[in-house]
Scaffold this active site. Structure first.
Site, PDB file in Angstrom:
ATOM      1  N   ASP A  33     135.842  26.662  52.286  1.00 46.83           N
ATOM      2  CA  ASP A  33     136.011  27.457  53.519  1.00 46.83           C
ATOM      3  C   ASP A  33     137.528  27.890  53.565  1.00 46.83           C
ATOM      4  O   ASP A  33     138.573  27.180  53.044  1.00 46.83           O
ATOM      5  CB  ASP A  33     135.857  26.438  54.668  1.00 46.83           C
ATOM      6  CG  ASP A  33     135.451  27.102  55.923  1.00 46.83           C
ATOM      7  OD1 ASP A  33     134.383  27.165  56.370  1.00 46.83           O
ATOM      8  OD2 ASP A  33     136.510  27.615  56.639  1.00 46.83           O
ATOM      9  N   THR A 120     123.802  36.814  58.433  1.00 50.57           N
ATOM     10  CA  THR A 120     122.764  37.905  59.021  1.00 50.57           C
ATOM     11  C   THR A 120     123.776  39.292  58.979  1.00 50.57           C
ATOM     12  O   THR A 120     124.914  39.293  59.028  1.00 50.57           O
ATOM     13  CB  THR A 120     122.607  37.738  60.591  1.00 50.57           C
ATOM     14  OG1 THR A 120     121.932  36.149  60.651  1.00 50.57           O
ATOM     15  CG2 THR A 120     121.709  38.517  61.257  1.00 50.57           C
ATOM     16  N   LYS A 205     115.038  39.419  59.080  1.00 52.23           N
ATOM     17  CA  LYS A 205     115.689  38.624  59.711  1.00 52.23           C
ATOM     18  C   LYS A 205     116.391  39.033  61.117  1.00 52.23           C
ATOM     19  O   LYS A 205     116.044  38.789  62.175  1.00 52.23           O
ATOM     20  CB  LYS A 205     117.181  38.277  59.164  1.00 52.23           C
ATOM     21  CG  LYS A 205     118.178  37.522  59.791  1.00 52.23           C
ATOM     22  CD  LYS A 205     117.924  36.093  60.184  1.00 52.23           C
ATOM     23  CE  LYS A 205     118.883  35.563  61.132  1.00 52.23           C
ATOM     24  NZ  LYS A 205     118.663  34.356  61.126  1.00 52.23           N
ATOM     25  N   GLY A 256     122.184  33.864  74.890  1.00 47.36           N
ATOM     26  CA  GLY A 256     123.452  33.563  74.332  1.00 47.36           C
ATOM     27  C   GLY A 256     123.228  33.090  73.116  1.00 47.36           C
ATOM     28  O   GLY A 256     122.229  33.129  72.154  1.00 47.36           O
ATOM     29  N   CYS A 259     123.102  34.036  67.626  1.00 45.38           N
ATOM     30  CA  CYS A 259     122.156  35.097  66.811  1.00 45.38           C
ATOM     31  C   CYS A 259     121.369  35.981  67.473  1.00 45.38           C
ATOM     32  O   CYS A 259     121.397  37.155  67.431  1.00 45.38           O
ATOM     33  CB  CYS A 259     121.118  33.919  66.085  1.00 45.38           C
ATOM     34  SG  CYS A 259     121.905  32.740  65.440  1.00 45.38           S
TER      35      CYS A 259
END
Ligand code: SAJ
Length: 428
Positions: A33, A120, A205, A256, A259
């Site tokens: 990260d 995504t 997706k 909300g 995604c």
């Protein structure tokens, strides 16, 4: 293909459970990260996100020695990119994290490796954005290394179960890449693994979340129609859903999370000329907080200025601590803008602050001076509030339930006038 060691880039809601699950299934996993706080925290066994069961899983993965956390990728058999794809203010996808993570892999990419994008992304991102960056290594996607897109479809709140049990789609830039992806995920995935092309998997997706958004939009529009025509939308939906081919979703204060309220825009951005319905649905759902404020304004006699309103729940959906793109936060901000005094309570995020919006430490404090109550999130513990108990803690005698979480007769018995979103008060 055989895997001994993988690198997972991005340790958020998807990357961290993915990295930990691979580690507890015997793989050597380097979790990467770019945020030093996240890295240091995890190195000390501390999590920066909440998801039921995740702490135990991460700690087990770290204890086993299979999961290490650091700020740089290194050589591995496979690389998984699970970084965020937020959107910019003009609703275009921000691929800067995807680009940066892909770039970070380039120096470590070797012949025969597998790279998987999980974030995504707009259609064709794997082919047109990720492949060219990786090919700066001098290796060719689909020939020298495998490249695939495999979206995560887990539901926040149930991630650990769904990551294992859900069907998984893996789209390769060529069939061998998809097969390599299957070899990797079948280490822990119990659901079906479906192989296809990278761009099909990207579309799948986006289609899933867009389908849900459009369906919630029609439910929200029904709530406005019911309000106008003096009908109870909740009753009407229950009756309509008895039809064998109808399944209307639930209206509420809006849509909300990171995604469903974001992904449909990726289609609109990619093809603005042929996405009228998708765009309209997004706009309906985005305008739902205004509808909530309009109802509250009516309840307040036309003016919200200086009215003290207890706002119950700020998360984007029930029983999660995630406030990203939350319509409840939007309602609270609109109320502040209208001059109201917002007394907010969010049991899962007591330290939340955004501008003048601040969460109070307890439900008691939120309602103590309130003139009106509004339920914005169906958290179990907010739905279970006893109206009788609350009536002794607050001077408020009117309330609005935007999620059909409270029973009108109970609240009325306790001396409240309870309004509901989508229940027209016009007498027949
Ligand atoms: N909502 C409604 N009415 C409903 C259902 C949901 O207003 O009937 C609202 C929720 O309150 C919330 C928003 O929609 O504000 C989204 O909630 P959600 O539970 O529908 O979905 P997410 O965003 O938590 O997770 C979705 C899931 N996608 C689908 O169900 C198609 C999940 O499977 C995906 O993995 C996730 O998006 C993702 O990461 O893309």
């Amino acid at each position: 293909m055989n895997f001994e060691k993988i690198c997972v880039l991005g340790l958020g809601y998807i990357g961290l459970p993915t990295a930990s699950t691979f580690a507890t299934h015997g793989l050597k996993v380097v979790g990467v990260d770019v945020n030093p706080k996240v890295v240091q925290g995890l190195q000390n066994g501390q999590l920066h996100i909440y998801e039921p069961g995740l702490r135990t899983l991460v700690q087990a993965a770290l204890r086993s020695g299979n999961l290490v956390v650091q700020d740089q990728p290194e050589e591995a058999d496979a690389f998984i990119i699970s970084v965020p794809t937020p959107f910019l203010t003009d609703k275009r996808a921000d691929l800067s994290f995807v680009r940066a993570a892909t770039q970070a892999i380039v120096p470590h990419l070797r012949k025969g490796n597998l790279v998987i994008l999980e974030s995504t992304s707009p259609p064709r991102t794997t082919m047109d954005v990720v492949a060219p960056i990786l090919e700066q290594s001098g290796l060719k996607a689909g020939e020298d290394f495998h490249l695939a897109y495999s979206p995560e479809r887990v539901l926040p709140g149930q991630i650990l179960r769904e990551i294992v049990e859900n069907a998984r789609v893996i789209g390769g830039v060529d069939p061998t890449s998809a097969e390599a992806g299957r070899d990797l995920y079948q280490i822990f995935v119990l659901g079906d693994i479906i192989l296809t092309t990278a761009t099909t998997a990207e579309m799948v997706k986006l289609m899933e979340n867009t389908y849900r958004d459009v369906n919630i939009a029609v439910a929200n529009e029904f709530s406005r129609l019911a309000d106008r025509f003096g009908v109870d939308v909740w009753e009407a939906i229950d009756i309509a859903n008895l039809h064998p081919r109808v399944n209307i979703l639930r209206p509420g204060p809006g849509v909300g999370g990171h995604c469903i309220s974001v992904d449909p825009w990726f289609f609109v951005e990619a093809a603005p000329d042929i996405t009228t319905l998708i765009r309209a649905s997004r706009n309906v759902n985005d305008a739902q907080p205004d509808f909530v404020v309009e109802i509250l304004k009516r309840m307040a006699g036309g003016d919200l200025a200086h009215r003290r309103i207890a706002v119950l729940g700020l998360a984007y959906k029930p029983d999660v601590d995630d406030l990203r793109e939350s319509p409840a936060v939007e309602v609270a901000q609109l109320l502040l803008k209208a001059g109201a005094e917002v007394l907010a309570y969010e049991p899962y995020k007591l330290d939340f602050q955004q501008g003048d919006l601040r969460v109070l430490p307890s439900l008691e404090e939120a309602v103590a001076r309130a003139e009106m109550l509004v339920l914005l999130v169906g958290h179990k513990l907010l739905k279970e509030i006893s109206p009788e108990k609350i009536s002794g803690l607050t001077p408020a005698r009117i309330a609005l339930d935007t999620v059909n979480g409270w029973t009108a007769s109970d609240w009325e018995q306790a001396g409240f006038k309870l309004y509901k979103l989508g229940v027209g008060e016009i007498e027949p």
